[in-house]
Design a protein around this motif. Structure first.
Motif, mmCIF file in Angstrom:
data_model
loop_
_atom_site.group_PDB
_atom_site.id
_atom_site.type_symbol
_atom_site.label_atom_id
_atom_site.label_comp_id
_atom_site.label_asym_id
_atom_site.label_seq_id
_atom_site.Cartn_x
_atom_site.Cartn_y
_atom_site.Cartn_z
ATOM 1 N N ASN A 1 -13.558 -65.782 -3.308
ATOM 2 C CA ASN A 1 -14.080 -64.423 -3.133
ATOM 3 C C ASN A 1 -15.603 -64.436 -3.289
ATOM 4 O O ASN A 1 -16.114 -64.681 -4.387
ATOM 5 N N LYS A 2 -16.317 -64.161 -2.184
ATOM 6 C CA LYS A 2 -17.784 -64.170 -2.229
ATOM 7 C C LYS A 2 -18.351 -62.788 -2.601
ATOM 8 O O LYS A 2 -19.554 -62.619 -2.696
ATOM 9 N N ASN A 3 -17.470 -61.811 -2.795
ATOM 10 C CA ASN A 3 -17.908 -60.463 -3.144
ATOM 11 C C ASN A 3 -17.704 -60.215 -4.638
ATOM 12 O O ASN A 3 -17.394 -61.125 -5.397
#
Length: 418
Positions: free
Chosen positions: A37-39
């Protein structure tokens, strides 16, 4: 160790072995490492683990040290309520909240090869042209490396052009004119040339484009060069500019291009005159979109030249040796690479038409650029024979090497794993 590197190693499963045990000595089987998850929120989502015979599904959070859980204020954040595993490089303190919920902690320090950490330190702390210069091997360039870079670059450029299209009500011809103006300005005058182009309603350009004298006068007038005519031709341009300005309600705004540190063939006087001459072409946008190979694209530009006045001038009122100011092959290549191919790609993407293979072949048919970045790549043993390769390497250097974004680099990935 950094958290970004730890996430990278977890995502790509770069460990000496997978016989994981938590800090209590319990065996931990990672059935699914989760989706990176890059968020905001936990680092890996929808993971599955098995511990003490119990199957758990949920999210995994990674930290360099266990205490980072507290420093990052996760305890009060509802996004971190469904954590099934806390993965750390070093376990330095107990986290009562996690212990109370029976969330296991997995310490990875002894599962990671120290050579990887050493290589990563060398990559991010070096001052070479590229971080992996001392480890680089041309054979490590992955298959389709250049094609993937070019398509990423084209997608980014297409997104920028689509923003311009929204601004100009999907008028591709207007966006093409602005893009050409930017390219004709080269590095020094590109932003100024774009301001000049965008300051004029394109409908006015369309109405006078078949008269290069008027279009030239309009561009020169907005550049602030016609206020004090030095010869008869300048008086003609001024007369035309005053007429056009009144007829089309052109703004009084002036933009002043730069001459400093430019070779005479690249003077803004010459480039704006050539831009005006390019637009005498009938159906310019259609010709560009319909061109299927490099020869058809070159045919569009090969007859373009500055107006007759510039055969014996580089600047207003100063006579020079007679020399027609045509477009060089190198300059045409730049126009194709910086304007034609990106807009061609964006146009077909906008209409949901596949053109990637055709555009890539056009890149391959154009010679490689010559600049310091390409020279530096060649010194590392890379052969750069065409614009597909040179544009790819320039883009890669800008988006990865300059930023030392080695963890997102396919070459860096290979080097770290070895």
């Amino acid at each position: 160790m950094t958290e970004k590197l730890l996430q990278y190693l977890w995502n790509y499963k770069v460990f000496k072995n997978f016989d994981f045990k938590d800090i209590e000595g319990n065996s931990v089987e990672i059935i699914h490492f989760g989706k990176w998850n890059k968020n905001a929120g936990p680092d890996f989502l929808d993971a599955k683990i098995k511990i003490n015979g119990l199957l758990l599904a949920g999210n995994i959070e990674l930290h360099v040290r266990s205490s980072d859980w507290i420093f990052h204020n996760h305890s009060q954040d509802p996004n971190y309520q469904n954590i099934i595993l806390h993965v750390v490089f070093q376990h330095d303190i107990e986290i009562p909240e996690l212990t109370g919920k029976h969330v296991p902690t997995l310490e990875l320090e002894n599962y990671i090869d120290r050579n990887i950490l050493w290589k990563y330190e060398r990559l991010i702390n070096g001052n070479e042209f590229i971080a992996c210069e001392n480890l680089f091997d041309p054979e490590k360039i992955p298959v389709s490396f250049h094609e993937e870079n070019i398509l990423k670059k084209l997608d980014e450029k297409a997104s920028e052009l689509e923003q311009s299209l929204n601004r100009y009500k999907n008028n591709f011809e207007a966006v093409l004119f602005h893009s050409f103006a930017y390219s004709f300005g080269l590095k020094v005058n590109a932003p100024i040339f774009r301001q000049i182009a965008e300051s004029i309603d394109y409908s006015s350009i369309h109405k006078i484009r078949q008269n290069p004298l008027q279009l030239e006068a309009l561009l020169f007038g907005i550049s602030g060069w016609l206020d004090d005519p030095k010869d008869g031709q300048m008086k003609i341009w001024k007369r035309e500019f005053d007429f056009i300005k009144t007829k089309f309600s052109v703004s009084d705004l002036k933009f002043y291009p730069k001459f400093l540190r430019l070779r005479p063939p690249n003077f803004p006087t010459i480039r704006l005159s050539q831009l005006a001459d390019l637009y005498k072409h009938q159906n310019l946008f259609s010709k560009i979109m319909e061109a299927k190979n490099a020869d058809q694209v070159y045919d569009i530009f090969k007859s373009v030249k500055a107006s007759e006045y510039w055969d014996f001038h580089f600047n207003f009122g100063s006579i020079s040796k007679v020399h027609p100011k045509t477009l060089s092959k190198e300059f045409i290549d730049l126009l194709i690479l910086n304007t034609v191919l990106p807009l061609k790609y964006a146009y077909h993407r906008y209409h949901h038409e596949e053109i990637a293979d055709e555009v890539i072949e056009l890149y391959r048919s154009i010679p490689a650029e010559k600049n310091t970045i390409i020279t530096s790549w060649k010194k590392l043993g890379l052969e750069v024979t065409n614009a597909l390769e040179s544009q790819s390497l320039i883009y890669h250097h800008k988006t990865h090497c300059e930023l030392k974004n080695c963890l997102a680099c396919s070459v860096g990935f290979k080097l770290l794993k070895e």
